[in-house]
Design a protein around this motif. Structure first.
Motif, PDB file in Angstrom:
ATOM      1  N   LEU A  95      32.525  18.629  -2.769  1.00  0.00           N
ATOM      2  CA  LEU A  95      32.972  19.751  -1.963  1.00  0.00           C
ATOM      3  C   LEU A  95      33.778  19.190  -0.808  1.00  0.00           C
ATOM      4  CD1 LEU A  95      29.579  21.697  -1.590  1.00  0.00           C
ATOM      5  CD2 LEU A  95      31.403  22.220  -3.216  1.00  0.00           C
ATOM      6  N   ASP A  96      34.897  19.808  -0.469  1.00  0.00           N
ATOM      7  CA  ASP A  96      35.646  19.363   0.699  1.00  0.00           C
ATOM      8  C   ASP A  96      34.874  19.752   1.957  1.00  0.00           C
ATOM      9  OD1 ASP A  96      37.477  18.620  -1.172  1.00  0.00           O
ATOM     10  OD2 ASP A  96      39.168  19.680  -0.265  1.00  0.00           O
ATOM     11  N   THR A  97      34.889  18.890   2.951  1.00  0.00           N
ATOM     12  CA  THR A  97      34.208  19.161   4.217  1.00  0.00           C
ATOM     13  C   THR A  97      35.209  19.077   5.363  1.00  0.00           C
ATOM     14  OG1 THR A  97      33.601  16.826   4.490  1.00  0.00           O
ATOM     15  CG2 THR A  97      32.008  18.254   3.384  1.00  0.00           C
ATOM     16  N   ASP A 131      37.282  21.344   6.308  1.00  0.00           N
ATOM     17  CA  ASP A 131      38.389  22.282   6.149  1.00  0.00           C
ATOM     18  C   ASP A 131      37.982  23.645   6.710  1.00  0.00           C
ATOM     19  OD1 ASP A 131      38.392  20.163   4.210  1.00  0.00           O
ATOM     20  OD2 ASP A 131      40.094  21.112   3.263  1.00  0.00           O
ATOM     21  N   CYS A 176      36.960  27.136   6.859  1.00  0.00           N
ATOM     22  CA  CYS A 176      36.282  27.882   5.792  1.00  0.00           C
ATOM     23  C   CYS A 176      36.909  29.249   5.538  1.00  0.00           C
ATOM     24  CB  CYS A 176      34.799  28.019   6.103  1.00  0.00           C
ATOM     25  SG  CYS A 176      34.429  28.938   7.615  1.00  0.00           S
ATOM     26  N   ASP A 216      39.784  27.399  -3.812  1.00  0.00           N
ATOM     27  CA  ASP A 216      38.641  27.386  -2.908  1.00  0.00           C
ATOM     28  C   ASP A 216      38.024  25.994  -2.953  1.00  0.00           C
ATOM     29  OD1 ASP A 216      36.340  27.689  -1.445  1.00  0.00           O
ATOM     30  OD2 ASP A 216      35.584  29.419  -2.570  1.00  0.00           O
ATOM     31  N   HIS A 257      35.797  24.781  -1.225  1.00  0.00           N
ATOM     32  CA  HIS A 257      34.382  24.759  -0.883  1.00  0.00           C
ATOM     33  C   HIS A 257      33.501  25.096  -2.086  1.00  0.00           C
ATOM     34  CE1 HIS A 257      36.475  25.454   3.035  1.00  0.00           C
ATOM     35  NE2 HIS A 257      35.769  24.381   3.292  1.00  0.00           N
ATOM     36  N   GLN A 258      34.122  25.125  -3.268  1.00  0.00           N
ATOM     37  CA  GLN A 258      33.389  25.150  -4.527  1.00  0.00           C
ATOM     38  C   GLN A 258      33.488  23.752  -5.148  1.00  0.00           C
ATOM     39  OE1 GLN A 258      31.612  27.774  -5.450  1.00  0.00           O
ATOM     40  NE2 GLN A 258      32.395  29.026  -3.752  1.00  0.00           N
TER      41      GLN A 258
END
Length: 302
Positions: A204-206, A208, A210, A249, A251-252
């Motif tokens: 998951l990207d962190t 960024d 949201c 997305d 964050h998926q």
């Protein structure tokens, strides 16, 4: 233009996905492979729909691809141990190892340009804070290359706005709160990640913002295969080729399939992720500090 719409549900629960952090998923895992202009949505347990991706083929022309390659190719090939789970699981079974007070991951050809909201490693203790905004090394040390790449970044931002104006607007309003010196001009971005022939593991990207979306662009030269962007939890992969644009997305959970046939000279794949760092708006032009010729923007003075 025909745009296909796809709807997905989570095939793997969230707890299992956490256990698969740093894992590689092969093409065979995905029941759906996207190769044409498409929008993807997913439905949560409450029945609410969420945007997963918007994919458009061939919207980054050769001139823009050449611009990105010319300005970033050399920088992109440098190896750094800074990508955490995206670099994959190490022999220890972990995605990071600690060396003193600093953690390192598997070395990858992944680098950043633009601006960042964390201090350089050698300055962490001296600043006494994790939040410290600055120019990236590339933008500081290669100002001409950085300046020459801005039209490419602006083109990507225009695509973002046209495909998802609501998300873009939320991100642009947050961008407006970032100190002017730390914004990529006339865009909604602060930062660009550049990858060279690199297959990411599940992550998951962190960091960024949201409220926005990640912008993935693939450029390249010669012949190569693979590198599809997969969302393993939903069983879908997008076959991103040179010139393609993927709004996603980040964050998926996501990763790439294997990349085949690349080298460092004639056949290579470069991917760009353009985004807004969520803590940039917490830094202030009224509180700066310089260490070893590196200027930092810190929290507003109390």
């Amino acid at each position: 233009m025909v745009v296909n719409t796809h709807n997905f549900n989570k095939l793997i629960n969230d707890e299992e996905m956490k256990q698969n952090k740093g894992r590689f998923y092969e093409k065979e895992h995905y029941h759906t492979v996207i190769t044409t202009d498409s929008d993807g949505w997913w439905t949560d347990s409450l029945g609410d729909r969420h945007l997963l991706f918007k994919f458009r083929k061939g919207v980054i022309g050769k001139d823009m691809q050449d611009m990105a390659i010319t300005n970033y190719r050399k920088m992109a090939q440098q190896k750094h141990p800074n990508r955490g789970a995206a670099g994959g699981v190490m022999d220890s079974g972990l995605t990071r190892k600690w060396i003193g007070k600093t953690s390192e991951a598997t070395g990858t050809k992944s680098n950043i340009a633009g601006f960042y909201d964390r201090p350089r490693r050698e300055h962490k203790g001296k600043l006494g804070t994790r939040l410290a905004c600055r120019l990236t090394a590339f933008t500081l040390n290669k100002p001409e290359l950085w300046k020459n790449s801005i039209p490419f970044i602006k083109h990507c931002d225009k695509l973002y706005k046209g495909l998802c104006s609501k998300k873009w607007g939320v991100q642009k309003r947050e961008w407006d709160n970032v100190p002017e010196e730390l914004r990529i001009p006339e865009t909604s971005f602060t930062t660009v990640t550049v990858n060279f022939n690199w297959r990411t593991a599940c992550h998951l990207d962190t960091g960024d913002f949201c409220g926005g979306m990640g912008n993935l662009v693939v450029v390249g030269r010669g012949e190569w295969e693979g590198g599809m962007l997969g969302f393993p939890q939903f069983g879908v992969a997008i076959d991103t080729r040179a010139g393609d644009f993927l709004l996603m997305d980040v964050h998926q959970w996501h990763c790439n399939t294997e990349i085949l046939g690349t080298d460092n000279k004639n056949n290579f794949r470069m991917s760009f992720v353009l985004y807004l760092r969520e803590d940039m708006s917490k830094c202030s032009s009224d509180n700066t500090k310089t260490l070893n010729d590196i200027k930092y923007w810190l929290k507003p003075p109390e």
